[in-house]
Design a protein around this motif. Structure first.
Motif, PDB file in Angstrom:
ATOM      1  N   ALA A 117      43.608  44.290  58.677  1.00  0.00           N
ATOM      2  CA  ALA A 117      43.670  42.866  58.320  1.00  0.00           C
ATOM      3  C   ALA A 117      42.701  42.504  57.197  1.00  0.00           C
ATOM      4  CB  ALA A 117      43.375  42.005  59.552  1.00  0.00           C
ATOM      5  N   MET A 118      41.790  43.397  56.880  1.00  0.00           N
ATOM      6  CA  MET A 118      40.769  43.101  55.874  1.00  0.00           C
ATOM      7  C   MET A 118      41.272  43.494  54.486  1.00  0.00           C
ATOM      8  SD  MET A 118      37.806  41.803  55.290  1.00  0.00           S
ATOM      9  CE  MET A 118      37.294  41.565  56.976  1.00  0.00           C
ATOM     10  N   ASP A 119      41.560  42.487  53.675  1.00  0.00           N
ATOM     11  CA  ASP A 119      41.908  42.745  52.286  1.00  0.00           C
ATOM     12  C   ASP A 119      40.827  42.126  51.407  1.00  0.00           C
ATOM     13  OD1 ASP A 119      42.408  40.021  52.459  1.00  0.00           O
ATOM     14  OD2 ASP A 119      44.555  40.182  52.087  1.00  0.00           O
ATOM     15  N   PHE A 120      40.991  42.215  50.108  1.00  0.00           N
ATOM     16  CA  PHE A 120      39.931  41.723  49.232  1.00  0.00           C
ATOM     17  C   PHE A 120      39.695  40.223  49.414  1.00  0.00           C
ATOM     18  CE2 PHE A 120      38.234  39.873  45.356  1.00  0.00           C
ATOM     19  CZ  PHE A 120      37.027  40.548  45.313  1.00  0.00           C
ATOM     20  N   GLU A 121      40.753  39.444  49.593  1.00  0.00           N
ATOM     21  CA  GLU A 121      40.588  37.998  49.762  1.00  0.00           C
ATOM     22  C   GLU A 121      39.771  37.669  51.009  1.00  0.00           C
ATOM     23  OE1 GLU A 121      43.542  39.369  48.719  1.00  0.00           O
ATOM     24  OE2 GLU A 121      43.231  38.663  46.675  1.00  0.00           O
ATOM     25  N   ALA A 122      40.052  38.359  52.099  1.00  0.00           N
ATOM     26  CA  ALA A 122      39.291  38.135  53.335  1.00  0.00           C
ATOM     27  C   ALA A 122      37.840  38.561  53.155  1.00  0.00           C
ATOM     28  CB  ALA A 122      39.937  38.902  54.498  1.00  0.00           C
ATOM     29  N   LEU A 123      37.626  39.665  52.466  1.00  0.00           N
ATOM     30  CA  LEU A 123      36.265  40.129  52.217  1.00  0.00           C
ATOM     31  C   LEU A 123      35.515  39.146  51.322  1.00  0.00           C
ATOM     32  CD1 LEU A 123      34.199  42.412  52.602  1.00  0.00           C
ATOM     33  CD2 LEU A 123      35.150  43.472  50.550  1.00  0.00           C
ATOM     34  N   ALA A 124      36.186  38.633  50.309  1.00  0.00           N
ATOM     35  CA  ALA A 124      35.548  37.686  49.387  1.00  0.00           C
ATOM     36  C   ALA A 124      35.161  36.382  50.080  1.00  0.00           C
ATOM     37  CB  ALA A 124      36.471  37.406  48.204  1.00  0.00           C
ATOM     38  N   GLN A 125      35.874  36.011  51.135  1.00  0.00           N
ATOM     39  CA  GLN A 125      35.486  34.818  51.892  1.00  0.00           C
ATOM     40  C   GLN A 125      34.134  35.022  52.564  1.00  0.00           C
ATOM     41  OE1 GLN A 125      38.665  34.019  54.640  1.00  0.00           O
ATOM     42  NE2 GLN A 125      39.903  32.956  53.117  1.00  0.00           N
ATOM     43  N   MET A 126      33.895  36.243  53.019  1.00  0.00           N
ATOM     44  CA  MET A 126      32.624  36.550  53.680  1.00  0.00           C
ATOM     45  C   MET A 126      31.526  36.873  52.673  1.00  0.00           C
ATOM     46  SD  MET A 126      33.767  38.780  57.016  1.00  0.00           S
ATOM     47  CE  MET A 126      34.517  40.084  56.077  1.00  0.00           C
ATOM     48  N   LEU A 127      31.914  37.450  51.554  1.00  0.00           N
ATOM     49  CA  LEU A 127      30.958  37.871  50.518  1.00  0.00           C
ATOM     50  C   LEU A 127      31.396  37.293  49.177  1.00  0.00           C
ATOM     51  CD1 LEU A 127      30.812  41.625  51.581  1.00  0.00           C
ATOM     52  CD2 LEU A 127      29.068  39.887  52.047  1.00  0.00           C
ATOM     53  N   PRO A 128      31.046  36.046  48.906  1.00  0.00           N
ATOM     54  CA  PRO A 128      31.527  35.390  47.690  1.00  0.00           C
ATOM     55  C   PRO A 128      31.162  36.113  46.396  1.00  0.00           C
ATOM     56  CG  PRO A 128      30.398  33.833  49.125  1.00  0.00           C
ATOM     57  CD  PRO A 128      30.216  35.186  49.720  1.00  0.00           C
ATOM     58  N   GLN A 129      30.118  36.915  46.420  1.00  0.00           N
ATOM     59  CA  GLN A 129      29.699  37.627  45.224  1.00  0.00           C
ATOM     60  C   GLN A 129      30.517  38.897  44.990  1.00  0.00           C
ATOM     61  OE1 GLN A 129      28.181  37.585  48.123  1.00  0.00           O
ATOM     62  NE2 GLN A 129      27.104  39.476  48.531  1.00  0.00           N
ATOM     63  N   ALA A 130      31.445  39.224  45.872  1.00  0.00           N
ATOM     64  CA  ALA A 130      32.221  40.459  45.775  1.00  0.00           C
ATOM     65  C   ALA A 130      33.085  40.474  44.520  1.00  0.00           C
ATOM     66  CB  ALA A 130      33.105  40.627  47.004  1.00  0.00           C
ATOM     67  N   THR A 131      33.186  41.642  43.934  1.00  0.00           N
ATOM     68  CA  THR A 131      34.058  41.864  42.786  1.00  0.00           C
ATOM     69  C   THR A 131      34.917  43.066  43.111  1.00  0.00           C
ATOM     70  OG1 THR A 131      32.384  41.031  41.250  1.00  0.00           O
ATOM     71  CG2 THR A 131      34.126  42.403  40.319  1.00  0.00           C
ATOM     72  N   GLU A 132      36.208  42.918  42.886  1.00  0.00           N
ATOM     73  CA  GLU A 132      37.133  44.030  43.138  1.00  0.00           C
ATOM     74  C   GLU A 132      37.290  44.828  41.842  1.00  0.00           C
ATOM     75  OE1 GLU A 132      41.150  42.934  44.113  1.00  0.00           O
ATOM     76  OE2 GLU A 132      41.512  44.850  45.094  1.00  0.00           O
ATOM     77  N   PHE A 133      37.068  46.129  41.946  1.00  0.00           N
ATOM     78  CA  PHE A 133      37.243  47.014  40.810  1.00  0.00           C
ATOM     79  C   PHE A 133      38.538  47.784  41.006  1.00  0.00           C
ATOM     80  CE2 PHE A 133      32.742  46.202  41.020  1.00  0.00           C
ATOM     81  CZ  PHE A 133      32.420  45.944  39.692  1.00  0.00           C
ATOM     82  N   VAL A 134      39.425  47.672  40.053  1.00  0.00           N
ATOM     83  CA  VAL A 134      40.698  48.354  40.122  1.00  0.00           C
ATOM     84  C   VAL A 134      40.742  49.362  38.975  1.00  0.00           C
ATOM     85  CG1 VAL A 134      43.201  48.095  40.091  1.00  0.00           C
ATOM     86  CG2 VAL A 134      41.770  46.291  41.082  1.00  0.00           C
TER      87      VAL A 134
END
Length: 141
Positions: A117-134
Motif C-alpha cells: 500500500a506504500m507508494d511515493f504519494e503515501a510516503l510523501a505525506q509522511m515525509l514532505p521532504q521526500a524526493t522520488e528519483f526515477v
C-alpha cells in the motif's frame, strides 16, 4: 488463560520499563514476551526486534524481517533455493522464514499488504521532504 508468575525485582522493573516504552501494560508485555519466546523455541533462526512498525519477526544474524524475505520470495516464485542464493544464506535459513510465514499468515500477509500500500504519494505525506528519483525519468517532489 490467566497465569501468575513471580519475578525477581530487577526483572519486574525491566518489564515495567519495557511496557512503558511500548505503551503496554506489564501484563501485556509479559504475554508478548512469552509468546515471542515460544515462537523462538518453535522456529529456527527466528528472533523479534522493535521496528518503526512495532515488534516483528526477523531472521537471526540479519536485518531482514520475515515479511521482507517473503517479499523477495515473490520475485523468485517462492523458490527457497533461489532466495537463499540471492541472499547468500543457507537454504535452511530461508526455509525458516517460509515456515514462520505459513504458521502466522495473518501477521506476514498484513505486513506485506502494508508494504504494497506504500507508494511515493503515501510516503510523501509522511515525509514532505521526500524526493522520488526515477532512473531515466524525472523526479517528483
Amino acid at each position: 488463560m490467566v497465569i501468575s508468575m513471580r519475578l525477581p525485582l530487577q526483572s519486574g522493573q525491566r518489564l515495567k520499563r519495557l511496557a512503558t516504552r511500548h505503551g503496554w501494560t506489564p501484563s501485556d508485555a509479559s504475554a508478548r514476551l512469552v509468546e515471542e519466546g515460544l515462537r523462538r523455541a518453535d522456529f529456527a533462526f527466528i528472533d523479534f526486534r522493535d521496528s518503526t512498525s512495532g515488534r516483528q519477526a526477523c531472521l537471526q544474524g540479519s536485518s531482514l524481517a520475515v515479511w521482507e524475505v517473503m517479499l523477495l520470495a515473490r520475485a523468485y516464485d517462492h523458490d527457497a533455493a533461489k532466495v537463499a542464493q540471492h541472499l547468500r544464506w543457507p537454504e535452511a535459513k530461508v526455509q525458516a522464514a517460509f515456515h514462520y510465514a505459513r504458521a502466522f499468515p495473518d501477521e506476514i500477509n498484513g505486513a506485506l499488504a502494508d508494504h504494497d500500500a506504500m507508494d511515493f504519494e503515501a510516503l510523501a505525506q509522511m515525509l514532505p521532504q521526500a524526493t522520488e528519483f526515477v532512473v531515466g525519468g524525472t523526479a517528483k517532489k
